[in-house]
Design a protein around this motif. Structure first.
Motif, PDB file in Angstrom:
ATOM      1  N   ALA A   1       0.828  -1.214   0.000  1.00  0.00           N
ATOM      2  CA  ALA A   1       0.000   0.000   0.000  1.00  0.00           C
ATOM      3  C   ALA A   1       0.861   1.263   0.000  1.00  0.00           C
ATOM      4  CB  ALA A   1      -0.903   0.006   1.240  1.00  0.00           C
ATOM      5  N   HIS A   2       0.361   2.284  -0.687  1.00  0.00           N
ATOM      6  CA  HIS A   2       1.045   3.592  -0.642  1.00  0.00           C
ATOM      7  C   HIS A   2       0.610   4.355   0.611  1.00  0.00           C
ATOM      8  CE1 HIS A   2       2.145   7.750  -1.799  1.00  0.00           C
ATOM      9  NE2 HIS A   2       3.155   7.138  -2.408  1.00  0.00           N
ATOM     10  N   TYR A   3       1.485   5.251   1.058  1.00  0.00           N
ATOM     11  CA  TYR A   3       1.208   6.069   2.246  1.00  0.00           C
ATOM     12  C   TYR A   3      -0.066   6.904   2.137  1.00  0.00           C
ATOM     13  CZ  TYR A   3       6.181   5.558   3.604  1.00  0.00           C
ATOM     14  OH  TYR A   3       7.398   5.096   3.982  1.00  0.00           O
TER      15      TYR A   3
ATOM     16  N   THR B   1      11.591   8.263  -9.398  1.00  0.00           N
ATOM     17  CA  THR B   1      10.582   8.730  -8.439  1.00  0.00           C
ATOM     18  C   THR B   1      11.178   9.934  -7.703  1.00  0.00           C
ATOM     19  OG1 THR B   1      11.347   7.450  -6.571  1.00  0.00           O
ATOM     20  CG2 THR B   1       9.811   6.342  -8.062  1.00  0.00           C
ATOM     21  N   SER B   2      10.359  10.590  -6.878  1.00  0.00           N
ATOM     22  CA  SER B   2      10.864  11.807  -6.232  1.00  0.00           C
ATOM     23  C   SER B   2      11.997  11.503  -5.251  1.00  0.00           C
ATOM     24  CB  SER B   2       9.733  12.561  -5.528  1.00  0.00           C
ATOM     25  OG  SER B   2       9.030  11.699  -4.684  1.00  0.00           O
ATOM     26  N   SER B   3      12.092  10.247  -4.783  1.00  0.00           N
ATOM     27  CA  SER B   3      13.149   9.949  -3.807  1.00  0.00           C
ATOM     28  C   SER B   3      14.541   9.918  -4.445  1.00  0.00           C
ATOM     29  CB  SER B   3      12.860   8.634  -3.075  1.00  0.00           C
ATOM     30  OG  SER B   3      12.811   7.585  -3.989  1.00  0.00           O
TER      31      SER B   3
ATOM     32  N   ASP C   1       6.709   4.389  -0.134  1.00  0.00           N
ATOM     33  CA  ASP C   1       6.608   5.331  -1.255  1.00  0.00           C
ATOM     34  C   ASP C   1       6.619   4.540  -2.561  1.00  0.00           C
ATOM     35  OD1 ASP C   1       9.294   4.873  -2.046  1.00  0.00           O
ATOM     36  OD2 ASP C   1      10.054   6.672  -1.071  1.00  0.00           O
ATOM     37  N   SER C   2       6.480   5.244  -3.673  1.00  0.00           N
ATOM     38  CA  SER C   2       6.272   4.517  -4.933  1.00  0.00           C
ATOM     39  C   SER C   2       7.495   3.683  -5.318  1.00  0.00           C
ATOM     40  CB  SER C   2       5.860   5.474  -6.043  1.00  0.00           C
ATOM     41  OG  SER C   2       6.784   6.514  -6.174  1.00  0.00           O
ATOM     42  N   LEU C   3       8.703   4.149  -5.021  1.00  0.00           N
ATOM     43  CA  LEU C   3       9.899   3.364  -5.358  1.00  0.00           C
ATOM     44  C   LEU C   3       9.996   2.129  -4.462  1.00  0.00           C
ATOM     45  CD1 LEU C   3      12.504   2.986  -6.944  1.00  0.00           C
ATOM     46  CD2 LEU C   3      13.678   4.440  -5.308  1.00  0.00           C
TER      47      LEU C   3
ATOM     48  N   ALA D   1       7.701   8.248 -12.322  1.00  0.00           N
ATOM     49  CA  ALA D   1       6.970   6.969 -12.262  1.00  0.00           C
ATOM     50  C   ALA D   1       5.467   7.170 -12.457  1.00  0.00           C
ATOM     51  CB  ALA D   1       7.242   6.297 -10.926  1.00  0.00           C
ATOM     52  N   ASN D   2       4.966   8.385 -12.173  1.00  0.00           N
ATOM     53  CA  ASN D   2       3.518   8.666 -12.277  1.00  0.00           C
ATOM     54  C   ASN D   2       3.102   8.866 -13.729  1.00  0.00           C
ATOM     55  OD1 ASN D   2       4.520   9.235  -9.655  1.00  0.00           O
ATOM     56  ND2 ASN D   2       2.696  10.389  -9.153  1.00  0.00           N
ATOM     57  N   THR D   3       3.325   7.857 -14.553  1.00  0.00           N
ATOM     58  CA  THR D   3       2.990   7.904 -15.981  1.00  0.00           C
ATOM     59  C   THR D   3       2.512   6.518 -16.407  1.00  0.00           C
ATOM     60  OG1 THR D   3       5.339   7.437 -16.356  1.00  0.00           O
ATOM     61  CG2 THR D   3       4.614   9.711 -16.752  1.00  0.00           C
TER      62      THR D   3
ATOM     63  N   SER E   1      10.545  13.133  -0.895  1.00  0.00           N
ATOM     64  CA  SER E   1       9.522  12.137  -1.222  1.00  0.00           C
ATOM     65  C   SER E   1       8.763  11.801   0.064  1.00  0.00           C
ATOM     66  CB  SER E   1      10.187  10.866  -1.759  1.00  0.00           C
ATOM     67  OG  SER E   1      10.830  10.196  -0.696  1.00  0.00           O
ATOM     68  N   THR E   2       7.714  11.037  -0.062  1.00  0.00           N
ATOM     69  CA  THR E   2       6.909  10.701   1.111  1.00  0.00           C
ATOM     70  C   THR E   2       7.764  10.058   2.213  1.00  0.00           C
ATOM     71  OG1 THR E   2       6.218   8.777  -0.189  1.00  0.00           O
ATOM     72  CG2 THR E   2       4.648  10.574   0.013  1.00  0.00           C
ATOM     73  N   SER E   3       8.601   9.085   1.845  1.00  0.00           N
ATOM     74  CA  SER E   3       9.452   8.431   2.866  1.00  0.00           C
ATOM     75  C   SER E   3      10.424   9.419   3.483  1.00  0.00           C
ATOM     76  CB  SER E   3      10.275   7.298   2.242  1.00  0.00           C
ATOM     77  OG  SER E   3       9.449   6.232   1.963  1.00  0.00           O
TER      78      SER E   3
ATOM     79  N   VAL F   1       7.554  19.564   2.862  1.00  0.00           N
ATOM     80  CA  VAL F   1       6.866  19.767   1.574  1.00  0.00           C
ATOM     81  C   VAL F   1       7.279  18.706   0.549  1.00  0.00           C
ATOM     82  CG1 VAL F   1       6.550  21.387  -0.359  1.00  0.00           C
ATOM     83  CG2 VAL F   1       6.691  22.273   1.972  1.00  0.00           C
ATOM     84  N   HIS F   2       6.274  18.114  -0.114  1.00  0.00           N
ATOM     85  CA  HIS F   2       6.563  17.209  -1.228  1.00  0.00           C
ATOM     86  C   HIS F   2       6.853  18.071  -2.459  1.00  0.00           C
ATOM     87  CE1 HIS F   2       6.161  14.056  -4.227  1.00  0.00           C
ATOM     88  NE2 HIS F   2       6.197  13.161  -3.256  1.00  0.00           N
ATOM     89  N   PRO F   3       7.879  17.710  -3.257  1.00  0.00           N
ATOM     90  CA  PRO F   3       8.283  18.600  -4.359  1.00  0.00           C
ATOM     91  C   PRO F   3       7.325  18.641  -5.552  1.00  0.00           C
ATOM     92  CG  PRO F   3       9.663  16.649  -4.312  1.00  0.00           C
ATOM     93  CD  PRO F   3       8.792  16.581  -3.089  1.00  0.00           C
ATOM     94  N   GLU F   4       6.168  18.010  -5.467  1.00  0.00           N
ATOM     95  CA  GLU F   4       5.133  18.233  -6.490  1.00  0.00           C
ATOM     96  C   GLU F   4       4.361  19.529  -6.192  1.00  0.00           C
ATOM     97  OE1 GLU F   4       2.627  14.756  -6.605  1.00  0.00           O
ATOM     98  OE2 GLU F   4       4.304  13.464  -7.101  1.00  0.00           O
ATOM     99  N   SER F   5       4.716  20.200  -5.092  1.00  0.00           N
ATOM    100  CA  SER F   5       4.036  21.446  -4.720  1.00  0.00           C
ATOM    101  C   SER F   5       4.637  22.618  -5.508  1.00  0.00           C
ATOM    102  CB  SER F   5       4.220  21.708  -3.222  1.00  0.00           C
ATOM    103  OG  SER F   5       3.834  20.568  -2.480  1.00  0.00           O
TER     104      SER F   5
END
Ligand code: 13P
Ligand code: SF4
Length: 338
Positions: free
Chosen positions: A43-45, A152-154, A64-66, A137-139, A239-241, A222-226
């Motif tokens: 599961a994702h966070y 991924t963002s990490s 996280d996604s990775l 990865a979000n593609t 990243s989330t982690s 802050v997550h860098p998608e902001s």
């Protein structure tokens, strides 16, 4: 190239909440089904805390996604149950083509994925053929199949630093905010696709500045998608982690967090004594659009997880042709060492 605005996204209907009494029964039945099917829940966070709790209690994984992609690829279960959004299921399938990959819902998409259609992206690449193609990865699997690297963002900043040190010019897609952040961190030559996440795009600079005044001792995560002006107010960007680690290691007692609220379940475990405050978004109550909750992540619920087993549905399939093309950039992501 601006393709889609947040108003164009068909938001899914929010799932119904189940009562505590029903929830306990669902938890037990889902745990049993996972065991009977030699399946593991990943599961994702951002998913509902019920699913995160179930994953923890059944030998599954929350990350996280990775980390989700890596965990699925090395786990021995026959079936991977991915609680997240569709690209996460597709990534797991491509990394483990011999395993059955199922999801509580196949309707859970991502605004970044929707905002980067295959045909337009192919044209973008053709117009800039001198550039190394790096996609988030979000593609979709089809977009990944056109890439040189998936990230991924990490690991985004480190991968781009590495490519920049080799003198490579980068074509980046789809998240413009993450792209701009990486560009600033690395100084790399990056051409950015104009996509955004409808959840992170709603965090607001002015309101966050006010929140900082209200909680002067709080650290801002802050997550860098902001947006860039929100990132500028951050004490930690990651990243989330990485945000969870920052909350764990910080000496501050309060954290203002600019990412999906679902992360609070694990962040609170990592930092039990800290107060977690969600960063302000556009609008409030009925006027806010996503309200710091990804509407697609929230489509994953215990009741649709149970139904997936009962009705044997929601399996992820990716064509062999796409797998063979996407595997190279995906393996680069999984094998990348900082
Ligand atoms: P992470 O890779 O940090 O888990 O982020 C995935 C995502 O969808 C963020 O919105
Ligand atoms: Fe996509 Fe944003 Fe949802 Fe993450 S939070 S899955 S980037 S829409």
């Amino acid at each position: 190239m601006s393709l889609i605005t947040s108003l164009d996204f068909p938001f899914p209907v929010p799932p119904k909440q189940v009562s505590t009494a029903l929830k306990q029964g669902l938890m037990e039945r889902c745990a049993r089904k996972l065991k009977e099917n030699n399946a593991v829940l990943i599961a994702h966070y951002y998913t509902d805390p019920d699913l995160q709790e179930l994953a923890e209690n059944t030998g599954g994984f929350v990350g996280d996604s990775l980390e989700m992609a890596k965990f699925g690829a090395r786990h021995s279960a026959d079936t991977l149950v991915i609680a997240g959004v569709k690209f996460m299921g597709e990534t797991s399938k491509m990394l483990s083509p011999d395993k059955r990959v199922i999801m509580p819902t196949l309707e859970a998409t991502c605004s970044l994925d929707i905002g980067c259609p295959e045909k337009e992206f192919r044209e973008f690449i053709e117009q800039n053929s001198d550039r190394t193609v790096v996609v988030y990865a979000n593609t979709s699997a089809a977009v990944k199949a056109m890439a040189d690297w998936v990230i991924t963002s990490s690991i985004a900043v480190d991968v781009v630093k590495h490519l920049d040190s080799l003198g490579e010019k980068i074509l980046w897609a789809p998240d413009k905010h993450l792209g701009r952040y990486i560009q600033k961190q690395t100084g790399a030559d990056m051409l950015l696709w104009d996509g955004h996440c409808i959840v992170h795009d709603e965090f607001k600079h002015l309101a966050l500045r006010n929140a900082k005044q209200l909680y002067p001792n709080a650290k801002v995560l802050v997550h860098p998608e902001s947006p860039d002006n929100v990132i500028q107010l951050a004490d930690h960007v990651g990243s989330t982690s990485q945000l969870i680690e920052a909350a764990r290691n910080s000496s501050a007692e309060q954290m203002i967090v600019a990412t999906d609220k679902g992360i609070f379940y694990k962040m609170q475990q990592a930092a039990p004594e800290k107060e977690l405050i969600i960063a302000p978004t556009t609008g409030e109550g009925a006027t806010c659009k996503s309200c710091a909750q990804c509407p697609w992540m929230k489509m994953n619920q215990l009741n649709n997880l149970e139904m997936v087993f009962e009705q044997e549905k929601n399996e992820i399939f990716v064509s062999q042709e796409l797998i063979s093309k996407a595997l190279k950039p995906l393996k680069r992501m999984v094998d990348f060492k900082k």
